[in-house]
Scaffold this active site. Structure first.
Site, PDB file in Angstrom:
ATOM      1  N   LYS A 154      36.004  32.150  37.632  1.00  0.00           N
ATOM      2  CA  LYS A 154      37.436  31.083  37.558  1.00  0.00           C
ATOM      3  C   LYS A 154      36.787  29.449  37.794  1.00  0.00           C
ATOM      4  CE  LYS A 154      40.527  32.889  40.379  1.00  0.00           C
ATOM      5  NZ  LYS A 154      42.102  33.124  39.736  1.00  0.00           N
TER       6      LYS A 154
ATOM      7  N   ARG B  97      46.847  43.540  39.572  1.00  0.00           N
ATOM      8  CA  ARG B  97      47.797  44.126  38.649  1.00  0.00           C
ATOM      9  C   ARG B  97      46.709  45.766  38.404  1.00  0.00           C
ATOM     10  NH1 ARG B  97      48.802  40.656  33.486  1.00  0.00           N
ATOM     11  NH2 ARG B  97      48.475  39.037  35.052  1.00  0.00           N
TER      12      ARG B  97
HETATM   13  N1  BES Z   1      44.864  35.577  42.834  1.00  0.00           N
HETATM   14  C1  BES Z   1      45.141  34.996  41.123  1.00  0.00           C
HETATM   15  C2  BES Z   1      46.483  33.910  40.878  1.00  0.00           C
HETATM   16  C3  BES Z   1      46.478  33.681  41.475  1.00  0.00           C
HETATM   17  C4  BES Z   1      45.780  31.699  40.979  1.00  0.00           C
HETATM   18  C5  BES Z   1      47.419  32.881  42.723  1.00  0.00           C
HETATM   19  C6  BES Z   1      46.233  30.992  41.045  1.00  0.00           C
HETATM   20  C7  BES Z   1      47.404  31.743  43.021  1.00  0.00           C
HETATM   21  C8  BES Z   1      46.635  30.601  42.666  1.00  0.00           C
HETATM   22  C9  BES Z   1      44.801  36.247  39.880  1.00  0.00           C
HETATM   23  O1  BES Z   1      44.477  37.651  40.600  1.00  0.00           O
HETATM   24  C10 BES Z   1      44.548  35.333  38.670  1.00  0.00           C
HETATM   25  O2  BES Z   1      43.810  35.628  39.065  1.00  0.00           O
HETATM   26  N2  BES Z   1      45.415  36.106  37.912  1.00  0.00           N
HETATM   27  C11 BES Z   1      45.289  35.053  36.479  1.00  0.00           C
HETATM   28  C12 BES Z   1      46.012  36.090  35.277  1.00  0.00           C
HETATM   29  C13 BES Z   1      45.270  36.027  33.848  1.00  0.00           C
HETATM   30  C14 BES Z   1      44.089  36.074  33.726  1.00  0.00           C
HETATM   31  C15 BES Z   1      46.256  36.180  33.263  1.00  0.00           C
HETATM   32  C16 BES Z   1      45.801  34.239  36.097  1.00  0.00           C
HETATM   33  O3  BES Z   1      47.041  33.769  36.200  1.00  0.00           O
HETATM   34  O4  BES Z   1      45.638  32.600  36.012  1.00  0.00           O
HETATM   35 MN    MN Z   2      42.570  37.095  39.329  1.00  0.00          MN
END
Ligand code: BES
Ligand code: MN
Ligand code: ZN
Length: 512
Positions: free
Chosen positions: A263, A337
């Site tokens: 990230k 997931r």
């Molecule tokens: N924990 C995150 C989701 C999230 C992101 C919650 C920002 C709150 C704020 C999750 O694990 C994630 O990183 N999801 C990705 C999925 C993507 C790679 C398909 C996302 O939402 O960017």
């Molecule tokens: Mn994630």
């Protein structure tokens, strides 16, 4: 903070010993002739207390009032949402003076829903996180008295709200803790501590047991971390053993770096909140222990960190889930997931009446619904309606999003049964479609709480959501006469006829 419910008129509340007295003023004309009511009526008439929920007027040492400070707070139509705004604003204003005793009195009559909202709102507005501060100033309010003209019919709602606050605050505590103070091991210990409460049991599995179960997807996420994974199994028994339980599954990523699909640095600290689904399951069990409703509930929490390391899972790796389905990990940041799918497979062994997973799953859900409503997905109409109604009742709202099979197109993989991501479009829905593959046989709902579980910015902190929604759903289900097990055809898909987990609850039906 202890709460007390009393039968009090505004005049009687004026005689209550407290540091601050909050008078909730509704839209209806104030007819009582005591001096405080007369003051409120004249403020209203002069336009100094507008009739908009959340508007305030502060008074200092008004005549015939024991408390030195009085806050008049408008609650408009007196509906739960308005009571919530009025109480949040008034307690927020009152807490500047660090009061120890606060009394809140309803000028208009109040029903159970209004009382419950006043309790949860007062707790919300006065909550303080202290655990990792060396010189913390804890919440100043020790005693909160809630006065209503007739307390006789609202005792149950008051008690349940008080229990819900304990659950919300447990969820806030674990959500707020930094990841180094909330590892999977510590989270599991918090779950074990809950098992000291009546009718709660807890079992914790570690890496060896999880591997033995064949949870290759969950294990793959954990393999990049030095912290060992934990799989928490909580059980609450409030009904006969043979009654099918509701299973709650909470995402317990104690820190989400994104893994190899790293990230960006900005706001990455907020990924300590990625276990808020898990925290909401713990919080719900805390409330169940207090309320003791006639229902069986299982809580499942897969918990680990999502880290970068020489051993970490890589984009393109194919892992085998407990269900036997293979998964191509195209993006290691779509890890929620990957841990939830194995927990959903595990849920089957309980022959559940319904399964609800709760997860900070997608940034896309934050884009879609912001911080107001959680995303709701459901394979079952009655379950969806019951959760929507519970969200309204608790002021912890959700909004249903679709599950058309067309949304699953992008999850196809050339190298595995399914990929863990689709394109950017409809990201919250494609994530739900992924989960649905592992929740085929039972009434299933998914709550994406990525936008609602915590607040960013100056007020950064966990909200404790959706404990309110879940407790409301479970207590309503327990008190409705029918709560039997799902009878669902084995070959289920979202195109199959709606599956009924028994009749909808009373509240779900009346909500229609
Ligand atoms: N924990 C995150 C989701 C999230 C992101 C919650 C920002 C709150 C704020 C999750 O694990 C994630 O990183 N999801 C990705 C999925 C993507 C790679 C398909 C996302 O939402 O960017
Ligand atoms: Mn994630
Ligand atoms: Zn995550």
């Amino acid at each position: 903070m202890d709460f007390q419910l009393k039968t009090l008129t505004v005049a009687q509340a004026a005689a209550e010993k407290s540091d601050v007295l909050i008078v909730l003023v509704g839209s209806a004309p104030i007819t009582s002739k005591d001096s405080l009511s007369v003051l409120a009526a004249s403020a209203r008439k002069a336009g100094d207390l507008p009739d908009k929920a959340g508007k305030l007027l502060s008074l200092y040492r008004p005549d015939e009032v024991v408390a030195s400070r009085v806050v008049l707070a408008a609650i408009g139509d007196g509906k739960p949402a308005s009571v919530r705004s009025g109480v949040i604003a008034a307690v927020g204003a009152a807490k500047a003076q660090q009061p120890k005793r606060v009394a809140i009195v309803f000028a208009p009559p109040a029903d159970g829903a209004a009382v419950a909202c006043a309790v949860t709102a007062a707790a919300d507005a006065s909550y303080v996180y202290t655990t990792t501060k060396s010189k913390a100033e804890p919440r100043s309010i020790r005693h909160l008295t809630l006065g209503v003209a007739d307390a006789s019919g609202v005792g149950k709602a008051f008690d349940e709200a008080r229990a819900t606050v304990l659950g919300i605050e447990l969820a806030k505590e674990w959500g707020n803790r930094p990841a180094n103070h909330a590892t999977p091991t510590l989270l599991a210990e918090a779950a074990k501590a809950l098992a000291k409460l009546p009718n709660i049991k807890c079992e914790v599995l570690g890496p060896k047991e999880v591997e033995k179960l064949g949870m290759g997807s969950f294990a793959a996420v954990a393999q990049g971390s030095a912290e060992p994974l934990r799989f928490i199994v909580l059980r609450y028994h409030g009904a006969p053993k043979d009654q099918a339980p509701v299973v709650l599954v909470g995402k317990g990523i104690t820190f989400d770096t994104g893994g190899v699909s790293l990230k960006p640095a900005a706001e990455m600290d907020e990924m300590k909140f990625d276990m808020c689904g898990a925290a909401s399951v713990l919080g719900t069990f805390r409330a169940l222990a207090e309320i003791q409703p006639a229902i069986n509930v299982v809580g499942l929490v897969p918990s680990c960190e999502n880290m970068n390391d020489g051993k970490a899972v890589k984009p393109g790796d194919v892992v085998t889930s407990m269900s036997g389905q293979t998964i191509e990990v195209l993006n290691t940041d779509a890890e929620g997931r990957l841990i939830l799918c194995d927990a959903l497979t595990y849920a089957k062994r309980f022959d559940p009446a319904a399964v609800i997973d709760i997860a900070t799953l997608t940034g896309a859900c934050v884009v879609a619904l912001g911080g107001v409503r959680s995303g709701l997905f459901a394979s079952n109409e009655a379950l969806a309606a019951a959760l929507e109604a519970a969200g309204e009742e608790s002021q912890d709202r959700c909004w249903r999003l679709p599950l058309d099979d067309d949304y699953a197109e992008g999850l196809k993989s050339n190298f595995a049964d399914v990929a863990n991501i689709a394109g950017r479009a409809g990201g919250a829905i494609t994530a739900a479609k992924f989960l649905q593959r592992f929740a085929g046989d039972f009434a299933w709902a998914h709550l994406d709480i990525a936008g609602t579980a915590w607040k960013s910015g100056a007020a950064k902190g966990s909200t404790g959501r959706p404990v309110g929604l879940l407790v409301s759903y479970l207590t309503t289900r327990a008190s409705s006469s029918v709560a039997e097990k799902a009878t669902v055809p084995k070959t289920s898909s979202s195109k199959a006829a709606p599956k009924t987990p028994g009749k909808p609850t009373r509240k779900a039906r009346s909500a229609k």
